[in-house]
Design an enzyme around this catalytic site. Structure first.
Site, PDB file in Angstrom:
ATOM      1  CG  ASP A  15      -2.327   1.015   1.406  1.00 47.41           C
ATOM      2  OD1 ASP A  15      -2.056   1.316   0.238  1.00 47.41           O
ATOM      3  OD2 ASP A  15      -2.544   1.352   2.069  1.00 47.41           O
ATOM      4  NE  ARG A  19      -1.693   7.028   1.290  1.00 46.33           N
ATOM      5  CZ  ARG A  19      -1.364   5.691   2.393  1.00 46.33           C
ATOM      6  NH1 ARG A  19      -1.190   6.071   3.271  1.00 46.33           N
ATOM      7  NH2 ARG A  19      -1.196   4.365   2.327  1.00 46.33           N
ATOM      8  CG  ASN A  63      -7.986  -2.155  -5.072  1.00 46.42           C
ATOM      9  OD1 ASN A  63      -7.158  -2.591  -4.391  1.00 46.42           O
ATOM     10  ND2 ASN A  63      -8.629  -0.998  -3.906  1.00 46.42           N
ATOM     11  NE  ARG A  66      -7.728   2.100  -5.518  1.00 42.84           N
ATOM     12  CZ  ARG A  66      -6.538   1.683  -4.291  1.00 42.84           C
ATOM     13  NH1 ARG A  66      -5.563   2.919  -5.760  1.00 42.84           N
ATOM     14  NH2 ARG A  66      -6.314   1.475  -3.682  1.00 42.84           N
ATOM     15  CB  SER A 186      -7.344  -3.600   3.024  1.00 38.55           C
ATOM     16  OG  SER A 186      -7.233  -1.839   3.345  1.00 38.55           O
TER      17      SER A 186
HETATM   18  C1  IPE Z   1      -5.941  -2.603  -0.211  1.00 42.99           C
HETATM   19  O1  IPE Z   1      -5.118  -1.190  -0.159  1.00 42.99           O
HETATM   20  C2  IPE Z   1      -5.158  -3.608  -0.829  1.00 42.99           C
HETATM   21  C3  IPE Z   1      -4.000  -3.485  -2.102  1.00 42.99           C
HETATM   22  C4  IPE Z   1      -3.189  -3.392  -1.433  1.00 42.99           C
HETATM   23  C5  IPE Z   1      -4.039  -4.373  -3.140  1.00 42.99           C
HETATM   24  P1  IPE Z   1      -6.507  -0.427  -0.579  1.00 42.99           P
HETATM   25  O2  IPE Z   1      -5.628   0.719  -0.282  1.00 42.99           O
HETATM   26  O3  IPE Z   1      -7.362  -0.767  -1.350  1.00 42.99           O
HETATM   27  O4  IPE Z   1      -6.867  -0.469   1.336  1.00 42.99           O
HETATM   28  P2  IPE Z   1      -8.098   0.881   1.396  1.00 42.99           P
HETATM   29  O5  IPE Z   1      -9.437   1.523   1.337  1.00 42.99           O
HETATM   30  O6  IPE Z   1      -7.383   1.849   2.226  1.00 42.99           O
HETATM   31  O7  IPE Z   1      -8.333  -0.462   2.692  1.00 42.99           O
HETATM   32  C1  IPE Z   2      -1.458  -0.117  -3.501  1.00 40.83           C
HETATM   33  O1  IPE Z   2      -1.077   1.785  -3.842  1.00 40.83           O
HETATM   34  C2  IPE Z   2      -1.785  -0.636  -4.181  1.00 40.83           C
HETATM   35  C3  IPE Z   2      -3.572  -1.067  -4.664  1.00 40.83           C
HETATM   36  C4  IPE Z   2      -4.036  -1.505  -3.745  1.00 40.83           C
HETATM   37  C5  IPE Z   2      -3.313  -1.258  -5.769  1.00 40.83           C
HETATM   38  P1  IPE Z   2      -2.086   2.377  -3.266  1.00 40.83           P
HETATM   39  O2  IPE Z   2      -2.895   2.764  -4.664  1.00 40.83           O
HETATM   40  O3  IPE Z   2      -3.643   2.179  -2.462  1.00 40.83           O
HETATM   41  O4  IPE Z   2      -2.043   3.752  -2.619  1.00 40.83           O
HETATM   42  P2  IPE Z   2      -2.986   4.932  -1.425  1.00 40.83           P
HETATM   43  O5  IPE Z   2      -2.422   3.818  -0.403  1.00 40.83           O
HETATM   44  O6  IPE Z   2      -3.363   5.615  -2.698  1.00 40.83           O
HETATM   45  O7  IPE Z   2      -1.683   5.714  -1.017  1.00 40.83           O
HETATM   46 MG    MG Z   3      -3.904   2.519  -0.125  1.00 44.86          MG
END
Ligand code: IPE
Ligand code: IPE
Ligand code: MG
Length: 237
Positions: A15, A19, A63, A66, A186
């Site tokens: 994760d 960011r 996801n 998104r 998550s």
């Molecule tokens: C968890 O990350 C899912 C993956 C890393 C694939 P998210 O960014 O989707 O989780 P939340 O929304 O912060 O809980």
């Molecule tokens: C994790 O990074 C990758 C996936 C969930 C696919 P994020 O895309 O959730 O990154 P943040 O949490 O928005 O920074």
């Molecule tokens: Mg994330």
């Protein structure tokens, strides 16, 4: 020689890609691209430390909420760039598995999954379980459906045999790492996490290099895993 204090099965919630990119004034896609580079660096290193199984969470069932361009970008990153991951696994004799639902996946992602699993199926040194379109609750629903559909003898179901009916018949997790600062699960591997040690770090995944992984391993090695028992049975009264 294998250190007995090395976790057998590690889970990683990768994760913080978005960011990481935002802090640099870049688009989220670049964060995902950089995250994949980190993953390619990390995976061979982790197996070299003696870990046998890695489960990585690359896309949750949630996801799909998104924006479509981000989902499309991630899916194309998986279908076009996981070939390099396959090469790394071949070099290290690692078998690739995928966990998750097939629904909503494009034909190219499904074909990539089939090809990576087929090409690495005879590797025996370790397992890379890629959780893509994965949800822990969906896995439980699908587990119940499987048990009913296969007419499983209910007397054979217990806390050990239940793992056979998950998406992949893997042992429980010993260590779960989540990068990116959030302290939540998550919807990741709810059943397999039952007694896992949890390690949370603020480091965004693209910066989670081998030295950061080593910190997680050091922390794990200091943990006292009791599984509901006591620390040292011989000393208890
Ligand atoms: C968890 O990350 C899912 C993956 C890393 C694939 P998210 O960014 O989707 O989780 P939340 O929304 O912060 O809980
Ligand atoms: C994790 O990074 C990758 C996936 C969930 C696919 P994020 O895309 O959730 O990154 P943040 O949490 O928005 O920074
Ligand atoms: Mg994330």
């Amino acid at each position: 020689m294998k250190d007995i204090n090395i976790p057998h099965h590690i889970g990683i919630i990768l994760d913080g890609n978005g960011r990481w990119a935002k802090e640099r004034g870049l688009g989220r896609s670049l964060g995902h691209k950089e995250g994949l580079k980190t993953l390619e660096e990390l995976i061979p290193y982790i197996y070299k430390q003696g870990v046998s199984i890695i489960s990585i969470y690359v896309f949750s069932t949630e996801n799909f909420k998104r924006p479509k361009p981000e989902v499309d970008y991630l899916m194309s990153l998986f279908s076009n760039n996981f070939k390099h991951l396959e090469e790394l696994c071949q070099e290290n004799h690692i078998k690739i598995l995928f966990s998750g639902r097939k629904e909503h996946l494009s034909n190219s992602v499904m074909a990539m999954e089939e090809s990576l699993m087929e090409n690495t199926k005879n590797n025996t040194r370790g397992i890379l379980n890629i959780c893509l379109n994965y949800g822990g609750l969906s896995e439980m629903v699908d587990m119940v459906k499987k048990v009913v559909k296969e007419n499983v003898d209910l007397n054979t179901l217990n806390e050990q045999t239940i793992y056979q009916y998950l998406y992949q018949p893997l042992p429980p997790l010993d260590l779960l790492i989540r990068t990116g600062g959030e302290k939540r699960i998550s919807n990741f591997m709810l059943c397999s996490l039952a007694y896992a040690e949890l390690y949370f770090t603020d480091v965004y995944f693209p910066d989670f290099k081998p030295e950061e992984f080593q910190k997680a391993l050091d922390s794990y090695q200091k943990r006292d895993r009791r599984f509901g028992g006591v620390k040292d049975e011989t000393k208890s009264h």
